[in-house]
Design a protein around this motif. Sequence first.
Motif, PDB file in Angstrom:
ATOM      1  N   GLY A 133       0.822  -1.214   0.000  1.00  0.00           N
ATOM      2  CA  GLY A 133       0.000   0.000   0.000  1.00  0.00           C
ATOM      3  C   GLY A 133       0.849   1.254   0.000  1.00  0.00           C
ATOM      4  O   GLY A 133       0.561   2.233  -0.709  1.00  0.00           O
ATOM      5  N   ASN A 190      -4.053   5.981   4.415  1.00  0.00           N
ATOM      6  CA  ASN A 190      -4.892   5.405   5.486  1.00  0.00           C
ATOM      7  C   ASN A 190      -4.062   4.404   6.287  1.00  0.00           C
ATOM      8  O   ASN A 190      -3.266   3.656   5.725  1.00  0.00           O
ATOM      9  N   VAL A 236      -3.959   2.230  10.512  1.00  0.00           N
ATOM     10  CA  VAL A 236      -4.634   2.001  11.798  1.00  0.00           C
ATOM     11  C   VAL A 236      -3.647   2.182  12.948  1.00  0.00           C
ATOM     12  O   VAL A 236      -3.843   3.014  13.827  1.00  0.00           O
ATOM     13  N   THR A 237      -2.554   1.413  12.918  1.00  0.00           N
ATOM     14  CA  THR A 237      -1.622   1.453  14.056  1.00  0.00           C
ATOM     15  C   THR A 237      -0.299   2.148  13.723  1.00  0.00           C
ATOM     16  O   THR A 237       0.366   2.638  14.617  1.00  0.00           O
ATOM     17  N   SER A 238       0.081   2.177  12.448  1.00  0.00           N
ATOM     18  CA  SER A 238       1.427   2.663  12.090  1.00  0.00           C
ATOM     19  C   SER A 238       1.409   4.156  11.752  1.00  0.00           C
ATOM     20  O   SER A 238       1.738   4.559  10.617  1.00  0.00           O
ATOM     21  N   ALA A 256      -8.176   5.088  10.143  1.00  0.00           N
ATOM     22  CA  ALA A 256      -9.519   4.503  10.006  1.00  0.00           C
ATOM     23  C   ALA A 256      -9.391   3.004   9.829  1.00  0.00           C
ATOM     24  O   ALA A 256      -8.556   2.537   9.054  1.00  0.00           O
ATOM     25  N   GLY A 268     -12.638  -1.982   8.279  1.00  0.00           N
ATOM     26  CA  GLY A 268     -13.678  -2.951   8.597  1.00  0.00           C
ATOM     27  C   GLY A 268     -14.849  -2.339   9.349  1.00  0.00           C
ATOM     28  O   GLY A 268     -15.857  -3.004   9.586  1.00  0.00           O
ATOM     29  N   THR A 279      -5.929  -8.159   6.570  1.00  0.00           N
ATOM     30  CA  THR A 279      -5.436  -8.789   7.788  1.00  0.00           C
ATOM     31  C   THR A 279      -5.792 -10.270   7.726  1.00  0.00           C
ATOM     32  O   THR A 279      -6.290 -10.748   6.727  1.00  0.00           O
ATOM     33  N   LYS A 339      -9.940 -13.433   0.221  1.00  0.00           N
ATOM     34  CA  LYS A 339      -9.514 -12.786  -1.032  1.00  0.00           C
ATOM     35  C   LYS A 339     -10.377 -13.260  -2.207  1.00  0.00           C
ATOM     36  O   LYS A 339     -10.644 -12.500  -3.139  1.00  0.00           O
ATOM     37  N   LEU A 370       4.142 -13.412  -4.412  1.00  0.00           N
ATOM     38  CA  LEU A 370       4.764 -13.219  -3.094  1.00  0.00           C
ATOM     39  C   LEU A 370       5.743 -12.042  -3.108  1.00  0.00           C
ATOM     40  O   LEU A 370       6.685 -12.005  -3.891  1.00  0.00           O
TER      41      LEU A 370
HETATM   42  N1  LIG Z   1       2.911  -9.355   0.452  1.00  0.00           N
HETATM   43  C1  LIG Z   1       2.489 -10.266  -0.414  1.00  0.00           C
HETATM   44  O1  LIG Z   1       3.200 -11.209  -0.796  1.00  0.00           O
HETATM   45  C2  LIG Z   1       1.129 -10.148  -1.014  1.00  0.00           C
HETATM   46  C3  LIG Z   1       0.778 -10.992  -2.072  1.00  0.00           C
HETATM   47  C4  LIG Z   1      -0.488 -10.885  -2.642  1.00  0.00           C
HETATM   48  C5  LIG Z   1      -1.377  -9.942  -2.176  1.00  0.00           C
HETATM   49  N2  LIG Z   1      -1.026  -9.133  -1.131  1.00  0.00           N
HETATM   50  C6  LIG Z   1      -2.019  -8.162  -0.668  1.00  0.00           C
HETATM   51  O2  LIG Z   1      -1.458  -6.869  -0.697  1.00  0.00           O
HETATM   52  C7  LIG Z   1      -2.009  -6.095   0.374  1.00  0.00           C
HETATM   53  C8  LIG Z   1      -0.884  -5.534   1.227  1.00  0.00           C
HETATM   54  O3  LIG Z   1      -0.103  -6.603   1.742  1.00  0.00           O
HETATM   55  P1  LIG Z   1       1.260  -6.311   2.533  1.00  0.00           P
HETATM   56  O4  LIG Z   1       2.029  -7.568   2.490  1.00  0.00           O
HETATM   57  O5  LIG Z   1       1.856  -5.031   2.051  1.00  0.00           O
HETATM   58  O6  LIG Z   1       0.681  -6.107   4.032  1.00  0.00           O
HETATM   59  P2  LIG Z   1       1.364  -5.430   5.319  1.00  0.00           P
HETATM   60  O7  LIG Z   1       2.813  -5.177   5.078  1.00  0.00           O
HETATM   61  O8  LIG Z   1       0.962  -6.282   6.459  1.00  0.00           O
HETATM   62  O9  LIG Z   1       0.605  -4.025   5.431  1.00  0.00           O
HETATM   63  C9  LIG Z   1      -0.773  -4.027   5.702  1.00  0.00           C
HETATM   64  C10 LIG Z   1      -1.281  -2.610   5.691  1.00  0.00           C
HETATM   65  O10 LIG Z   1      -2.699  -2.671   5.909  1.00  0.00           O
HETATM   66  C11 LIG Z   1      -3.025  -1.824   6.997  1.00  0.00           C
HETATM   67  N3  LIG Z   1      -4.188  -2.346   7.699  1.00  0.00           N
HETATM   68  C12 LIG Z   1      -4.334  -3.544   8.324  1.00  0.00           C
HETATM   69  N4  LIG Z   1      -5.565  -3.647   8.848  1.00  0.00           N
HETATM   70  C13 LIG Z   1      -6.218  -2.496   8.521  1.00  0.00           C
HETATM   71  C14 LIG Z   1      -7.517  -1.999   8.762  1.00  0.00           C
HETATM   72  N5  LIG Z   1      -8.427  -2.712   9.463  1.00  0.00           N
HETATM   73  N6  LIG Z   1      -7.850  -0.778   8.292  1.00  0.00           N
HETATM   74  C15 LIG Z   1      -6.957  -0.037   7.597  1.00  0.00           C
HETATM   75  N7  LIG Z   1      -5.704  -0.446   7.342  1.00  0.00           N
HETATM   76  C16 LIG Z   1      -5.339  -1.659   7.808  1.00  0.00           C
HETATM   77  C17 LIG Z   1      -1.783  -1.753   7.849  1.00  0.00           C
HETATM   78  O11 LIG Z   1      -1.830  -0.524   8.583  1.00  0.00           O
HETATM   79  P3  LIG Z   1      -1.232  -0.343  10.092  1.00  0.00           P
HETATM   80  O12 LIG Z   1       0.152  -0.888  10.094  1.00  0.00           O
HETATM   81  O13 LIG Z   1      -1.303   1.136  10.284  1.00  0.00           O
HETATM   82  O14 LIG Z   1      -2.145  -1.083  11.003  1.00  0.00           O
HETATM   83  C18 LIG Z   1      -0.692  -1.749   6.771  1.00  0.00           C
HETATM   84  O15 LIG Z   1      -0.475  -0.449   6.274  1.00  0.00           O
HETATM   85  C19 LIG Z   1      -2.955  -7.022   1.119  1.00  0.00           C
HETATM   86  O16 LIG Z   1      -4.250  -6.868   0.614  1.00  0.00           O
HETATM   87  C20 LIG Z   1      -2.423  -8.401   0.780  1.00  0.00           C
HETATM   88  O17 LIG Z   1      -3.396  -9.407   0.893  1.00  0.00           O
HETATM   89  C21 LIG Z   1       0.194  -9.219  -0.542  1.00  0.00           C
END
Ligand SMILES: NC(=O)c1ccc[n+]([C@@H]2O[C@H](COP(=O)([O-])OP(=O)(O)OC[C@H]3O[C@@H](n4cnc5c(N)ncnc54)[C@H](OP(=O)(O)O)[C@@H]3O)[C@@H](O)[C@H]2O)c1
Length: 254
Positions: free
Chosen positions: A19, A36, A38-40, A63, A66, A94, A161, A189
């Motif tokens: 994101g 946007n 939540v915690t970071s 925000a 969910g 999440t 998903k 990944l």
């Molecule tokens: N990484 C992969 O390999 C991969 C592969 C395929 C798809 N994806 C998809 O790509 C997206 C991002 O993945 P990522 O690996 O970058 O995740 P990540 O590093 O865990 O980051 C998740 C982000 O989502 C935010 N978040 C979590 N719960 C939230 C809520 N209830 N409301 C608003 N924000 C929320 C977190 O904010 P805070 O830290 O502020 O809480 C953080 O900025 C996800 O949809 C994931 O399923 C990832």
Amino acid sequence: MIDLSGKVALVTGSSRGIGRACALRLAEAGADVVINYVTSGREADELAAQIAALGRNVACVRADVGQEEDVEDMVGFVRQEFGRLDVLVHNAATGGFRPLAATTQRHFDAAMHTNVLSLVHLLKAAAPLLESATARGKVVVLSSHGTHMALPMYGLIGGSKAALTALARHWALELGDRGVNVNVVEAGLVETDSTRRLPGAAEMFAGRKHKTMMGERMLEACDVADAVLFLASPLSDLVQGQTLVVDGGAAIHV
Ligand SMILES: NC(=O)c1ccc[n+]([C@@H]2O[C@H](COP(=O)([O-])OP(=O)(O)OC[C@H]3O[C@@H](n4cnc5c(N)ncnc54)[C@H](OP(=O)(O)O)[C@@H]3O)[C@@H](O)[C@H]2O)c1
């Protein structure tokens, strides 16, 4: 070639990971950005400073996607402070990595609220703004191979998903004639905070080299962000309700 100057983009869950890369990429292309989180909060502020240094308008909104009230307040903030919304990237997710047999009602509800119901809250609130964008409004949803492949410890997230991808397609049907495109980016990944917590993460990251057709090059968050940028731009105006896979070829490899 892609110029989003004067447009406003909201990226959910953009304090970290994919994101964050999307928010930065959209800002580099000229868009003003709403981050946007939540915690970071600290990470969100750091990203905002980076985007402001590019000369863009930027704001951070705390925000929980969910929660319907949080989403309505966030979209209300965008309307009041920016007066428009051209691009919505729904990236926040999440779930936790665990076997389905160890999944509780609480785990299920949390994943479904954050990953799936959020798209309903977001588009109910944001559709009027997206519909009144000067060009077509763009919605890009982040999904994963868990929609159609079985991955260890990933059943709950994968199931959510799959639901999210189906919802995005139906939103495309509902909003297409009203000037809005809804598409999905299905990422392979990428090493982020969440995937580093996967059991056997090091082996999985190492194994990517044999699955993809990219030589030494590994998929990174910025590669996913580039696909999001395409779907956020007028170049993709005739792409509707589709899933764009960005994984270096991993999903077609036996
Ligand atoms: N990484 C992969 O390999 C991969 C592969 C395929 C798809 N994806 C998809 O790509 C997206 C991002 O993945 P990522 O690996 O970058 O995740 P990540 O590093 O865990 O980051 C998740 C982000 O989502 C935010 N978040 C979590 N719960 C939230 C809520 N209830 N409301 C608003 N924000 C929320 C977190 O904010 P805070 O830290 O502020 O809480 C953080 O900025 C996800 O949809 C994931 O399923 C990832």
